[in-house]
Design a protein around this motif. Structure first.
Motif, PDB file in Angstrom:
ATOM      1  N   ALA A  47       0.856  -1.385   0.070  1.00 25.33           N
ATOM      2  CA  ALA A  47       0.128   0.052   0.017  1.00 25.33           C
ATOM      3  C   ALA A  47       0.817   1.305  -0.067  1.00 25.33           C
ATOM      4  O   ALA A  47       2.115   1.320   0.367  1.00 25.33           O
ATOM      5  CB  ALA A  47      -0.833  -0.026   1.376  1.00 25.33           C
ATOM      6  N   PRO A  48       0.397   2.433  -0.494  1.00 24.17           N
ATOM      7  CA  PRO A  48       1.123   3.585  -0.448  1.00 24.17           C
ATOM      8  C   PRO A  48       1.423   4.182   1.095  1.00 24.17           C
ATOM      9  O   PRO A  48       0.630   3.910   1.801  1.00 24.17           O
ATOM     10  CB  PRO A  48       0.222   4.733  -1.066  1.00 24.17           C
ATOM     11  N   ARG A  49       2.644   4.661   1.073  1.00 22.11           N
ATOM     12  CA  ARG A  49       2.970   5.147   2.531  1.00 22.11           C
ATOM     13  C   ARG A  49       2.108   6.342   2.806  1.00 22.11           C
ATOM     14  O   ARG A  49       1.954   7.271   1.969  1.00 22.11           O
ATOM     15  CB  ARG A  49       4.258   5.333   2.480  1.00 22.11           C
ATOM     16  N   GLN A  50       1.897   6.503   4.015  1.00 23.14           N
ATOM     17  CA  GLN A  50       1.137   7.693   4.367  1.00 23.14           C
ATOM     18  C   GLN A  50       2.282   8.450   5.257  1.00 23.14           C
ATOM     19  O   GLN A  50       2.956   7.929   6.119  1.00 23.14           O
ATOM     20  CB  GLN A  50       0.088   7.373   5.566  1.00 23.14           C
ATOM     21  N   VAL A  51       2.280   9.783   5.098  1.00 20.02           N
ATOM     22  CA  VAL A  51       3.255  10.710   5.534  1.00 20.02           C
ATOM     23  C   VAL A  51       2.466  11.769   6.415  1.00 20.02           C
ATOM     24  O   VAL A  51       1.974  12.625   5.600  1.00 20.02           O
ATOM     25  CB  VAL A  51       4.382  11.308   4.720  1.00 20.02           C
ATOM     26  N   HIS A  52       2.466  12.023   7.704  1.00 22.95           N
ATOM     27  CA  HIS A  52       2.012  13.023   8.165  1.00 22.95           C
ATOM     28  C   HIS A  52       2.995  13.549   9.140  1.00 22.95           C
ATOM     29  O   HIS A  52       4.071  13.219   9.756  1.00 22.95           O
ATOM     30  CB  HIS A  52       0.779  12.535   9.358  1.00 22.95           C
ATOM     31  N   GLY A  53       3.109  14.886   9.385  1.00 24.69           N
ATOM     32  CA  GLY A  53       4.063  15.783  10.241  1.00 24.69           C
ATOM     33  C   GLY A  53       3.645  17.184  10.598  1.00 24.69           C
ATOM     34  O   GLY A  53       2.823  17.500   9.872  1.00 24.69           O
ATOM     35  N   PHE A  54       4.888  17.705  10.960  1.00 24.65           N
ATOM     36  CA  PHE A  54       4.593  19.161  11.584  1.00 24.65           C
ATOM     37  C   PHE A  54       5.959  19.617  11.661  1.00 24.65           C
ATOM     38  O   PHE A  54       6.835  18.978  12.118  1.00 24.65           O
ATOM     39  CB  PHE A  54       3.631  19.782  12.541  1.00 24.65           C
ATOM     40  N   GLY A  55       6.064  21.008  11.646  1.00 26.59           N
ATOM     41  CA  GLY A  55       7.204  21.627  11.905  1.00 26.59           C
ATOM     42  C   GLY A  55       8.420  21.361  10.980  1.00 26.59           C
ATOM     43  O   GLY A  55       9.666  21.783  11.203  1.00 26.59           O
ATOM     44  N   LEU A  56       8.371  20.732   9.743  1.00 28.48           N
ATOM     45  CA  LEU A  56       9.389  20.314   8.923  1.00 28.48           C
ATOM     46  C   LEU A  56       9.077  20.918   7.547  1.00 28.48           C
ATOM     47  O   LEU A  56       7.781  21.016   7.214  1.00 28.48           O
ATOM     48  CB  LEU A  56       9.594  18.773   8.762  1.00 28.48           C
ATOM     49  N   SER A  57      10.042  21.417   6.884  1.00 28.04           N
ATOM     50  CA  SER A  57       9.607  21.686   5.342  1.00 28.04           C
ATOM     51  C   SER A  57       9.870  20.723   4.472  1.00 28.04           C
ATOM     52  O   SER A  57       9.903  19.517   4.784  1.00 28.04           O
ATOM     53  CB  SER A  57      11.037  22.520   4.888  1.00 28.04           C
ATOM     54  N   ASP A  58       9.061  20.762   3.362  1.00 30.14           N
ATOM     55  CA  ASP A  58       8.808  19.907   2.119  1.00 30.14           C
ATOM     56  C   ASP A  58      10.047  18.909   1.852  1.00 30.14           C
ATOM     57  O   ASP A  58      10.216  18.042   1.782  1.00 30.14           O
ATOM     58  CB  ASP A  58       8.151  20.368   1.122  1.00 30.14           C
ATOM     59  N   SER A  59      11.230  19.734   1.863  1.00 23.41           N
ATOM     60  CA  SER A  59      12.206  19.322   1.422  1.00 23.41           C
ATOM     61  C   SER A  59      12.970  18.166   2.560  1.00 23.41           C
ATOM     62  O   SER A  59      13.415  17.114   2.398  1.00 23.41           O
ATOM     63  CB  SER A  59      13.491  19.937   0.988  1.00 23.41           C
ATOM     64  N   GLU A  60      12.897  18.770   3.820  1.00 24.76           N
ATOM     65  CA  GLU A  60      13.114  17.802   5.018  1.00 24.76           C
ATOM     66  C   GLU A  60      12.445  16.518   5.037  1.00 24.76           C
ATOM     67  O   GLU A  60      12.857  15.485   5.338  1.00 24.76           O
ATOM     68  CB  GLU A  60      12.988  18.696   6.303  1.00 24.76           C
ATOM     69  N   ILE A  61      10.948  16.933   4.789  1.00 25.33           N
ATOM     70  CA  ILE A  61      10.093  15.656   4.894  1.00 25.33           C
ATOM     71  C   ILE A  61      10.770  14.571   3.681  1.00 25.33           C
ATOM     72  O   ILE A  61      10.578  13.278   4.114  1.00 25.33           O
ATOM     73  CB  ILE A  61       8.680  16.015   4.800  1.00 25.33           C
ATOM     74  N   ASP A  62      10.970  15.118   2.732  1.00 22.43           N
ATOM     75  CA  ASP A  62      11.458  14.280   1.429  1.00 22.43           C
ATOM     76  C   ASP A  62      12.658  13.307   2.077  1.00 22.43           C
ATOM     77  O   ASP A  62      12.612  12.010   1.681  1.00 22.43           O
ATOM     78  CB  ASP A  62      11.604  14.690   0.287  1.00 22.43           C
ATOM     79  N   VAL A  63      13.452  13.851   2.604  1.00 27.25           N
ATOM     80  CA  VAL A  63      14.522  13.248   2.975  1.00 27.25           C
ATOM     81  C   VAL A  63      14.436  12.280   4.065  1.00 27.25           C
ATOM     82  O   VAL A  63      14.823  11.124   4.021  1.00 27.25           O
ATOM     83  CB  VAL A  63      15.620  14.433   3.497  1.00 27.25           C
ATOM     84  N   LEU A  64      13.526  12.555   5.194  1.00 29.26           N
ATOM     85  CA  LEU A  64      13.240  11.687   6.070  1.00 29.26           C
ATOM     86  C   LEU A  64      12.402  10.596   5.915  1.00 29.26           C
ATOM     87  O   LEU A  64      12.501   9.498   6.216  1.00 29.26           O
ATOM     88  CB  LEU A  64      12.803  12.496   7.205  1.00 29.26           C
ATOM     89  N   ALA A  65      11.590  10.874   4.829  1.00 31.12           N
ATOM     90  CA  ALA A  65      10.480   9.780   4.407  1.00 31.12           C
ATOM     91  C   ALA A  65      11.399   8.771   3.348  1.00 31.12           C
ATOM     92  O   ALA A  65      10.790   7.687   3.131  1.00 31.12           O
ATOM     93  CB  ALA A  65       9.316  10.426   3.838  1.00 31.12           C
ATOM     94  N   ALA A  66      12.483   9.049   2.946  1.00 31.14           N
ATOM     95  CA  ALA A  66      13.014   8.409   1.754  1.00 31.14           C
ATOM     96  C   ALA A  66      13.485   7.021   2.541  1.00 31.14           C
ATOM     97  O   ALA A  66      13.400   5.851   1.918  1.00 31.14           O
ATOM     98  CB  ALA A  66      14.278   9.022   1.318  1.00 31.14           C
TER      99      ALA A  66
END
Length: 663
Positions: free
Chosen positions: A254-273
């Protein structure tokens, strides 16, 4: 911009609302140039630009006509953040001096625009330096706010507010702001710890309530995506994270779900990789059940504590439980009945608060889902196994099963726990295991499937589905596969019960004596007043301070523990004895047999002080106490009853003989 913690903006808004109403709040935000609705400023997990804080404080001063509004907001911040996790962390540091020594870490939790450090500290005084970083305009309102915060450090520990002198100020051109903090030192009294204990209890109770609300919302979440959103919304603020991220796939493929706050889009992309590794200021916790890995939670803060890691693990465990149940709902059509039953089990388990409640629910679910003739849950308790629940076997057979004494000599299953294999096993009447044969005989079955209820490295017990007639191997393998999901949910539910019980005990049980604490006693009194007559005795040790002064606090602790043991042994079953704090105890007796006026209860309590108590391995201490009590009738108010009992105790104290070592 991540410069000012949301607790600050929330305190400003609530302070203005308390003095001018919602209209004053709207006017303040308008003057400050803020365009978001007022409720946006009530989110403690959100961070704001430094300019927002300064502009809102300046606007608040105009709206309220109060040039010292920054000071007043700082002085009121504790009242607006009673349940905040940071408050619990500060309480546990021990006192104003210890807290000020960690001023850099403390300041970073609220303000990222400058650095605070303690230059010196002594007995009741400290000098604190705060320097705003380059690029930020110093503001008198912000300096006043910091001064107000510093006045509240002793208040956090139940003392009078500090006085704070602002000796040097960046607004006036100084390199940094220098504050001199002075507070009144309190002589050591056991009773002085009560405000801290009560505040810690309030925060712990708030955490328990938040966990329970999360469980309820997870039950209501009909899709995995909603369940993950609930966990992401609650877990970050619960551990006071500055930034947070949840990454999880609700099912394989199934597709991964990504939720969060306090992070930029680029930071989320790195941490979700890929899952990041833990490092200073970061907590990484897997969302995983014993049979499936879903993803991970990542929380960021400058200074996490051990309790916050455990709390984040609890939320990850709740997410795994919810995903296990919701995953079952989306199973193939030919397993629809099983999936619906597993979801029902997950929903029911979330309201179970004890191991026996979990066992009852699980046994009934196994009998239904596995189409078993009966189902049994056996719990591991130290060196024995206990039949905790049965469904389908009948009341008499269940009573017989509960009487089974199962020790290491009776079964090889203890070695199974030790090995931690977790593999399902099928048993029939060819087994030589006395426990297996005992279960088959008790319920009149010919075969059964057994699955461990366990988390990694932590066995809880066994789950058994039994049948009156032998089953073919393929059927038994299918049953074993379905039972594994039920056992996983039961294990997670039992773990949640452990967490809730640990938090409840921390909030309601006195750590020194093991008696009920003040919170538990007041709850018991309210319950008793709603159900019938009874009596309350208040007991205060006379001259207890002399024991501490002459023999030391270790002796005082021994004395309190011994008195608690005597009182506990002297009351009737069903009555309550509690330590209210310091050297003050209380007894709650139910019914006319516990009336204080008939001499029975008071006599038994006074008898507890007839013999000396031996402390420090051989020093006898004669114990005397002031005992005052009152009877109460159903429907009275607790404060009235306690006032009468307190008056009686104080009257007795005027004629008391002191606690003293025997010469």
């Amino acid at each position: 911009m991540r410069e000012t913690a949301g607790v600050t903006l929330r305190a400003i808004v609530r302070y203005v609302r308390a003095r001018g109403g919602d209209g004053a709040v709207r006017l303040m935000l308008g003057l400050a140039g803020e365009t978001e609705p007022p409720e946006a400023y009530d989110d403690p997990r959100r961070w704001w630009p430094y300019a927002t804080k300064v502009n809102v404080l300046e606007a608040a001063a105009k709206v309220l006509g109060d040039p010292a509004v920054g000071l007043h907001v700082g002085q009121s911040i504790l009242s607006y953040n009673r349940g905040h996790p940071l408050r619990l962390g500060l309480l546990l540091l021990g006192g104003p001096a210890q807290l000020l020594r960690l001023s850099t870490s403390m300041s970073a939790r609220l303000n990222a625009t400058g650095e605070m450090r303690t230059m010196s500290s002594g007995r009741g005084t400290a000098t604190v330096r705060f320097q705003l970083r380059d690029g930020y305009r110093p503001s008198r309102f912000d300096c006043d706010y910091t001064r107000g915060l510093l006045t509240q450090l002793p208040v956090l520990y139940g003392r009078a507010a500090a006085t704070v002198a602002h000796d040097e100020c960046q607004v006036n051109g100084a390199e940094a702001c220098i504050y001199t903090v002075r507070w009144r030192r309190r002589r050591w009294l056991r009773r002085a710890a009560e405000p801290v204990e009560d505040a810690v209890g309030d925060v712990l109770a708030g955490q328990i309530e938040q966990l329970q609300r999360t469980v309820a919302d997870l039950v209501a979440a009909e899709r995995p995506e909603r369940a993950l959103a609930v966990v992401a919304e609650r877990a970050g603020p619960a551990v006071d994270a500055e930034a947070f991220l949840l990454v999880a796939a609700p099912a394989p493929g199934a597709p991964r779900q990504v939720h969060g706050f306090g992070l930029s889009d680029s930071e989320i992309d790195v941490l979700a990789a890929s899952p990041p590794t833990s490092f200073a200021g970061t907590l990484v916790v897997d969302i995983a059940s014993p049979n499936r890995y879903y993803g991970y939670l990542v929380a960021f803060c400058r200074d996490f504590r051990d309790a916050e890691r455990r709390l984040l693990e609890a939320y990850a465990g709740l997410a795994a439980v919810a995903l296990d149940g919701l995953g079952a709902l989306e199973a193939a059509a030919d397993r629809q009945h099983t999936a619906e039953s597993l979801l029902s089990l997950a929903r029911t388990l979330t309201v179970a608060r004890t191991a026996d409640e979990v066992a009852d629910v699980t046994a009934e679910a196994v009998r239904t889902v596995m189409a078993a003739d009966s189902a049994t849950v056996v719990l591991l308790e130290r060196d024995r196994l206990r039949v905790a629940a049965n469904a389908g076997g009948g009341d008499e057979r269940e009573r017989q099963a509960r009487r089974l004494a199962i020790s290491r000599a009776d079964t090889a299953l203890f070695e199974r726990f030790q090995a931690g294999s977790g593999a399902a096993r099928v048993y029939d009447r060819d087994s030589t295991d006395l426990f297996i044969l005992g279960l088959l005989d008790t319920f009149g079955h010919d075969a059964m499937v057994m699955v461990d209820i366990a988390r990694p490295g932590h066995p809880y017990g066994l789950l058994v589905a039994a049948y009156d007639t032998p089953q073919d191997k393929a059927r038994m393998r299918e049953i074993a596969g379905r039972m594994a999901g039920v056992a996983d949910q039961a294990a997670n539910a039992l773990r949640t019960c452990e967490l809730l019980e640990a938090d409840r005990r921390a909030a309601h049980v006195d750590a020194l004596t093991g008696l009920a604490g003040r919170r538990a006693f007041l709850a018991a009194l309210d319950l008793a007043l709603g159900s019938g007559d009874g009596a309350v005795l208040l007991i205060d040790l006379d001259g207890f301070r002399a024991v501490n002064d002459s023999l030391g606090h270790a002796a005082g602790d021994e004395l309190l523990a011994a008195v608690a043991a005597r009182l506990g042994a002297g009351i009737r079953p069903g009555d309550v004895v509690a330590r209210l704090g310091g050297d003050e105890f209380a007894v709650l007796a139910h019914g006319p047999g516990g009336q204080a006026g008939d001499g029975d209860l008071a006599g038994r309590v006074e008898a507890c002080f007839a013999d000396p108590v031996t402390v420090l391995g051989g020093t006898p201490v004669e114990v005397r106490a002031s005992v005052g009590g009152t009877r109460f009738a159903r429907g009275e108010e607790s404060r009235v009853v306690l006032h009468r009992a307190g008056a009686a105790m104080h009257d007795a104290k005027r004629h008391a003989v002191a606690v003293r070592p025997r010469q």
